[in-house]
Design a protein around this motif. Structure first.
Motif: not given
Length: 139
Positions: A38, A102, A106, A109, A111, A116
């Motif tokens: 993160a 989520f 994610d 984003d 991620r 995730t």
């Protein structure tokens, strides 16, 4: 119809989410991976954690309250075991709202997939434990 809610169960479920999170994200469990994935760097000042912890407490209460109300509605409609209704309601709400949102956010984003999966799994464990507490302690 207004759902009957056991607020003691809701409060205990709220606290359980704090326990799960404090274990899940401890450095010896998944905390180090989470911080790296993160891109979180601890400030070293424990006061920086107060606001996120208070927000988590409030959001966890809302989650437990909604789960308790939805469980009651499910039980009232379908009948059967309140405990089983609590578990199924929790898992269905987790899959349809928490996990789905989520994964979507994610992905946009950018991620890492592992992050995730880690966060979605944490939410699953949290919701299942809340459902167990609410399910064994109906209104």
């Amino acid at each position: 119809m207004v759902p009957e809610i056991n607020y003691w169960a809701v409060l205990l479920a709220t606290l359980s989410s704090m326990v799960v999170g404090s274990i899940w994200y401890t450095p010896k469990v998944f905390g180090n991976y989470w911080m790296e994935a993160a891109n979180v760097t601890p400030s070293g000042n424990s006061r920086d954690a107060i606001r996120p912890i208070l927000l988590t407490l409030i959001v966890s209460f809302v989650t437990a309250w909604v789960l308790a109300g939805a469980t009651y509605l499910s039980w009232d409609f379908y009948g059967g075991s309140f405990f089983v209704n609590a578990l199924l309601t929790g898992i269905i709400l987790w899959a349809g709202f928490t996990a789905a949102r989520f994964i979507t956010h994610d992905a946009f984003d950018g991620r890492p997939t592992g992050l995730t999966v880690l966060n979605v799994a944490h939410e699953f464990v949290t919701i299942v434990i809340m459902a167990i507490i609410i399910g064994v302690w109906p209104a």
